[in-house]
Design a protein around this motif. Structure first.
Motif, PDB file in Angstrom:
ATOM      1  N   HIS A  30     -26.703   9.539 -22.440  1.00  0.00           N
ATOM      2  CA  HIS A  30     -27.733   9.163 -21.848  1.00  0.00           C
ATOM      3  C   HIS A  30     -27.870   7.521 -22.035  1.00  0.00           C
ATOM      4  O   HIS A  30     -27.401   7.086 -23.171  1.00  0.00           O
ATOM      5  N   GLN A  31     -28.864   6.781 -21.544  1.00  0.00           N
ATOM      6  CA  GLN A  31     -29.423   5.406 -21.880  1.00  0.00           C
ATOM      7  C   GLN A  31     -30.603   5.462 -21.859  1.00  0.00           C
ATOM      8  O   GLN A  31     -31.402   5.740 -21.029  1.00  0.00           O
ATOM      9  N   GLY A  32     -31.211   4.971 -23.225  1.00  0.00           N
ATOM     10  CA  GLY A  32     -32.777   4.975 -23.444  1.00  0.00           C
ATOM     11  C   GLY A  32     -32.778   3.658 -23.406  1.00  0.00           C
ATOM     12  O   GLY A  32     -32.263   2.592 -24.056  1.00  0.00           O
ATOM     13  N   VAL A  33     -34.042   3.264 -22.829  1.00  0.00           N
ATOM     14  CA  VAL A  33     -34.515   1.927 -22.821  1.00  0.00           C
ATOM     15  C   VAL A  33     -36.143   1.728 -22.948  1.00  0.00           C
ATOM     16  O   VAL A  33     -36.878   2.727 -22.426  1.00  0.00           O
ATOM     17  N   LEU A  34     -36.431   0.749 -23.778  1.00  0.00           N
ATOM     18  CA  LEU A  34     -37.919   0.827 -24.212  1.00  0.00           C
ATOM     19  C   LEU A  34     -38.390  -0.410 -23.035  1.00  0.00           C
ATOM     20  O   LEU A  34     -37.884  -1.347 -22.876  1.00  0.00           O
ATOM     21  N   ILE A  35     -39.676   0.115 -22.580  1.00  0.00           N
ATOM     22  CA  ILE A  35     -40.188  -0.765 -21.531  1.00  0.00           C
ATOM     23  C   ILE A  35     -41.562  -0.895 -22.023  1.00  0.00           C
ATOM     24  O   ILE A  35     -42.503  -0.195 -22.512  1.00  0.00           O
ATOM     25  N   HIS A  36     -41.709  -2.187 -22.559  1.00  0.00           N
ATOM     26  CA  HIS A  36     -43.042  -2.789 -22.871  1.00  0.00           C
ATOM     27  C   HIS A  36     -44.015  -3.201 -21.789  1.00  0.00           C
ATOM     28  O   HIS A  36     -43.908  -3.805 -20.762  1.00  0.00           O
ATOM     29  N   PRO A  37     -45.072  -2.397 -21.871  1.00  0.00           N
ATOM     30  CA  PRO A  37     -46.178  -2.197 -20.411  1.00  0.00           C
ATOM     31  C   PRO A  37     -46.643  -3.619 -20.341  1.00  0.00           C
ATOM     32  O   PRO A  37     -47.292  -3.890 -19.372  1.00  0.00           O
ATOM     33  N   TYR A  38     -46.548  -4.720 -21.387  1.00  0.00           N
ATOM     34  CA  TYR A  38     -47.098  -6.008 -21.131  1.00  0.00           C
ATOM     35  C   TYR A  38     -45.982  -6.930 -20.595  1.00  0.00           C
ATOM     36  O   TYR A  38     -46.385  -8.383 -20.474  1.00  0.00           O
ATOM     37  N   HIS A  39     -44.960  -6.483 -20.376  1.00  0.00           N
ATOM     38  CA  HIS A  39     -43.748  -7.430 -20.001  1.00  0.00           C
ATOM     39  C   HIS A  39     -43.106  -6.908 -18.465  1.00  0.00           C
ATOM     40  O   HIS A  39     -42.132  -7.525 -18.285  1.00  0.00           O
ATOM     41  N   LEU A  40     -43.813  -5.882 -18.179  1.00  0.00           N
ATOM     42  CA  LEU A  40     -43.413  -5.374 -16.765  1.00  0.00           C
ATOM     43  C   LEU A  40     -44.848  -5.226 -15.827  1.00  0.00           C
ATOM     44  O   LEU A  40     -45.500  -4.453 -16.589  1.00  0.00           O
ATOM     45  N   TRP A  41     -44.642  -5.465 -14.869  1.00  0.00           N
ATOM     46  CA  TRP A  41     -45.850  -5.454 -13.944  1.00  0.00           C
ATOM     47  C   TRP A  41     -45.661  -4.865 -12.770  1.00  0.00           C
ATOM     48  O   TRP A  41     -44.489  -5.024 -11.831  1.00  0.00           O
ATOM     49  N   PRO A  42     -46.630  -3.871 -12.118  1.00  0.00           N
ATOM     50  CA  PRO A  42     -46.505  -3.318 -10.890  1.00  0.00           C
ATOM     51  C   PRO A  42     -46.717  -4.426  -9.635  1.00  0.00           C
ATOM     52  O   PRO A  42     -47.333  -5.253 -10.148  1.00  0.00           O
ATOM     53  N   LYS A  43     -45.840  -4.134  -8.678  1.00  0.00           N
ATOM     54  CA  LYS A  43     -46.299  -5.085  -7.616  1.00  0.00           C
ATOM     55  C   LYS A  43     -46.120  -4.222  -6.315  1.00  0.00           C
ATOM     56  O   LYS A  43     -45.375  -3.280  -5.904  1.00  0.00           O
ATOM     57  N   ASN A  44     -47.140  -4.538  -5.215  1.00  0.00           N
ATOM     58  CA  ASN A  44     -47.249  -3.894  -4.188  1.00  0.00           C
ATOM     59  C   ASN A  44     -47.011  -4.949  -2.963  1.00  0.00           C
ATOM     60  O   ASN A  44     -48.109  -5.538  -2.785  1.00  0.00           O
ATOM     61  N   ILE A  45     -45.856  -5.197  -2.323  1.00  0.00           N
ATOM     62  CA  ILE A  45     -45.738  -6.480  -1.596  1.00  0.00           C
ATOM     63  C   ILE A  45     -45.019  -5.820  -0.573  1.00  0.00           C
ATOM     64  O   ILE A  45     -43.839  -5.061  -0.802  1.00  0.00           O
ATOM     65  N   GLY A  46     -45.161  -6.160   0.755  1.00  0.00           N
ATOM     66  CA  GLY A  46     -44.602  -5.795   2.034  1.00  0.00           C
ATOM     67  C   GLY A  46     -44.666  -4.304   2.219  1.00  0.00           C
ATOM     68  O   GLY A  46     -43.842  -3.550   2.758  1.00  0.00           O
ATOM     69  N   GLY A  47     -45.690  -3.740   1.408  1.00  0.00           N
ATOM     70  CA  GLY A  47     -45.873  -2.420   1.625  1.00  0.00           C
ATOM     71  C   GLY A  47     -44.979  -1.276   0.740  1.00  0.00           C
ATOM     72  O   GLY A  47     -44.787  -0.135   1.109  1.00  0.00           O
ATOM     73  N   GLN A  48     -44.507  -2.020  -0.198  1.00  0.00           N
ATOM     74  CA  GLN A  48     -43.510  -1.222  -1.053  1.00  0.00           C
ATOM     75  C   GLN A  48     -43.960  -1.225  -2.563  1.00  0.00           C
ATOM     76  O   GLN A  48     -44.610  -2.460  -3.161  1.00  0.00           O
ATOM     77  N   LEU A  49     -43.898  -0.031  -3.248  1.00  0.00           N
ATOM     78  CA  LEU A  49     -44.365  -0.075  -4.577  1.00  0.00           C
ATOM     79  C   LEU A  49     -43.248  -0.441  -5.449  1.00  0.00           C
ATOM     80  O   LEU A  49     -42.311   0.286  -5.211  1.00  0.00           O
ATOM     81  N   GLU A  50     -43.351  -1.443  -6.376  1.00  0.00           N
ATOM     82  CA  GLU A  50     -42.252  -1.760  -7.155  1.00  0.00           C
ATOM     83  C   GLU A  50     -42.923  -2.373  -8.476  1.00  0.00           C
ATOM     84  O   GLU A  50     -43.904  -2.346  -8.569  1.00  0.00           O
ATOM     85  N   ALA A  51     -41.722  -2.721  -9.258  1.00  0.00           N
ATOM     86  CA  ALA A  51     -42.118  -3.340 -10.553  1.00  0.00           C
ATOM     87  C   ALA A  51     -41.502  -4.608 -10.862  1.00  0.00           C
ATOM     88  O   ALA A  51     -40.248  -4.734 -10.215  1.00  0.00           O
ATOM     89  N   THR A  52     -41.903  -5.653 -11.518  1.00  0.00           N
ATOM     90  CA  THR A  52     -41.083  -6.866 -11.700  1.00  0.00           C
ATOM     91  C   THR A  52     -41.341  -7.265 -13.266  1.00  0.00           C
ATOM     92  O   THR A  52     -42.286  -7.006 -13.692  1.00  0.00           O
ATOM     93  N   GLY A  53     -40.451  -7.927 -13.702  1.00  0.00           N
ATOM     94  CA  GLY A  53     -40.525  -8.410 -15.103  1.00  0.00           C
ATOM     95  C   GLY A  53     -39.380  -7.766 -15.938  1.00  0.00           C
ATOM     96  O   GLY A  53     -38.192  -7.595 -15.309  1.00  0.00           O
ATOM     97  N   ALA A  54     -39.397  -7.847 -17.255  1.00  0.00           N
ATOM     98  CA  ALA A  54     -38.240  -7.519 -18.315  1.00  0.00           C
ATOM     99  C   ALA A  54     -37.698  -6.324 -18.116  1.00  0.00           C
ATOM    100  O   ALA A  54     -38.422  -5.125 -17.862  1.00  0.00           O
ATOM    101  N   ARG A  55     -36.142  -6.114 -18.099  1.00  0.00           N
ATOM    102  CA  ARG A  55     -35.622  -4.810 -18.264  1.00  0.00           C
ATOM    103  C   ARG A  55     -35.787  -3.766 -17.037  1.00  0.00           C
ATOM    104  O   ARG A  55     -36.203  -2.768 -17.586  1.00  0.00           O
ATOM    105  N   PHE A  56     -36.150  -4.299 -15.797  1.00  0.00           N
ATOM    106  CA  PHE A  56     -36.240  -3.474 -14.839  1.00  0.00           C
ATOM    107  C   PHE A  56     -34.965  -3.334 -13.805  1.00  0.00           C
ATOM    108  O   PHE A  56     -35.430  -2.944 -12.577  1.00  0.00           O
ATOM    109  N   ALA A  57     -33.916  -3.655 -14.076  1.00  0.00           N
ATOM    110  CA  ALA A  57     -32.777  -3.481 -13.495  1.00  0.00           C
ATOM    111  C   ALA A  57     -31.846  -3.060 -13.965  1.00  0.00           C
ATOM    112  O   ALA A  57     -30.929  -3.666 -14.938  1.00  0.00           O
TER     113      ALA A  57
END
Length: 302
Positions: A30-57
């Motif tokens: 599998h692939q493990g990835v560290l997610i820093h909670p201060y470098h990734l941000w929740p966003k609610n745009i256009g009625g969609q729940l998403e996140a934006t920032g580092a290493r989220f793709a």
């Protein structure tokens, strides 16, 4: 299929739990990835729940929140966002919200009929003295509700000690726990590692001479131990009451055999446990997380 397993943490890849989880994920394909909670941000745009920032793709398939006791609202918002986006969580928002606070944990466990140390939550001097009286006098243990590795935990011997060390630490907004004191020579300290509904291993910890706190990071002696069925049941029931699928359950057993649950840790360190037991705990956590994702995917395919 290689599963992308996200680990929410403010620590880097050299931090023992993170390093071991990344290794275990890689070894399992599998692939493990560290997610820093201060470098990734929740966003609610256009009625969609998403996140934006580092290493989220691409986004993770399953998430392990592991920031620990000092988690803040920013990280909780991210955990909740992931959960509402449909990602399987090990552990989920509700469990983390309770387990992050030692007194919230004690409330839930006591309401579930589980044995906990006598505790009074206080937020000013008069409440502190009332708590000491309720507990039968000094000595008492004073604890912040959200610290790690024994930090801020004090043994208060008398009123002068309280004035010098405990009362200056009181914050009306955060409060403190005043708790029954168990002398080290008349108790046994145990950590049980719970994954799913099973205790996969347990250790006994003995504080170093002159210390009353039995923490691995304070050089407590740690030895693998087999738990009787009663203590296994208490540990798994405690984790389930909080809602944790992975937990370190800390217990004290008095000389007369009476057990008390001290803490349910939703992001337990396991360096000492792996060293003492020889068990691949990181591998078991990754295995469980992967199974949670497969279970969720199967439900969606039905």
């Amino acid at each position: 299929m290689a599963i992308r397993i996200g680990v929410i943490t403010v620590q880097g890849s050299g931090y023992h739990p993170n390093r071991r989880l990344l290794e275990a994920a890689r070894e399992a394909g599998h692939q493990g990835v560290l997610i820093h909670p201060y470098h990734l941000w929740p966003k609610n745009i256009g009625g969609q729940l998403e996140a934006t920032g580092a290493r989220f793709a691409p986004p993770p398939h399953v998430v392990l929140p592991r920031q620990g006791a000092q988690i803040g609202d920013a990280c909780l918002a991210l955990i909740r966002q992931f959960q509402l986006m449909g990602m399987p969580m090990v552990n989920d928002f509700e469990a983390v919200s309770i387990a992050r606070n030692k007194f919230f944990t004690q409330q839930v466990l006591t309401a579930a009929g589980l044995p906990c140390p006598d505790t009074v939550f206080v937020n000013d001097d008069s409440g502190f003295y009332c708590g000491v009286d309720q507990l039968g006098g000094y000595p008492v243990v004073v604890k912040p509700v959200s610290q790690r590795q024994g930090n801020g935990v004090l043994r208060i011997m008398d009123v002068n000690d309280a004035r010098q060390r405990a009362l200056p630490a009181l914050d009306r907004r955060r409060g403190l726990m005043v708790q029954h004191y168990f002398p080290p020579e008349r108790r046994r300290d145990i950590r049980a590692m719970v994954i799913g509904s099973e205790v996969i291993c347990a250790v006994s910890l003995t504080p170093v001479k002159g210390e009353f706190r039995a923490n691995f990071h304070l050089k407590a002696d740690i030895v693998a131990t087999a738990l009787p069925s009663e203590l296994e049941s208490i540990a798994t029931t405690a984790a389930a009451a909080i809602g944790c699928e992975v937990a370190g359950v800390d217990m004290i057993v008095e000389a007369d055999g009476r057990p008390f649950i001290v803490e349910v840790n939703y992001a337990p360190g396991f360096n000492g446990l792996e060293a003492a037991t020889g068990l691949d705990i990181a591998g078991r956590i990754i295995q469980f997380a992967a199974a949670r994702y497969r279970e969720k995917r199967k439900q969606m395919d039905v």
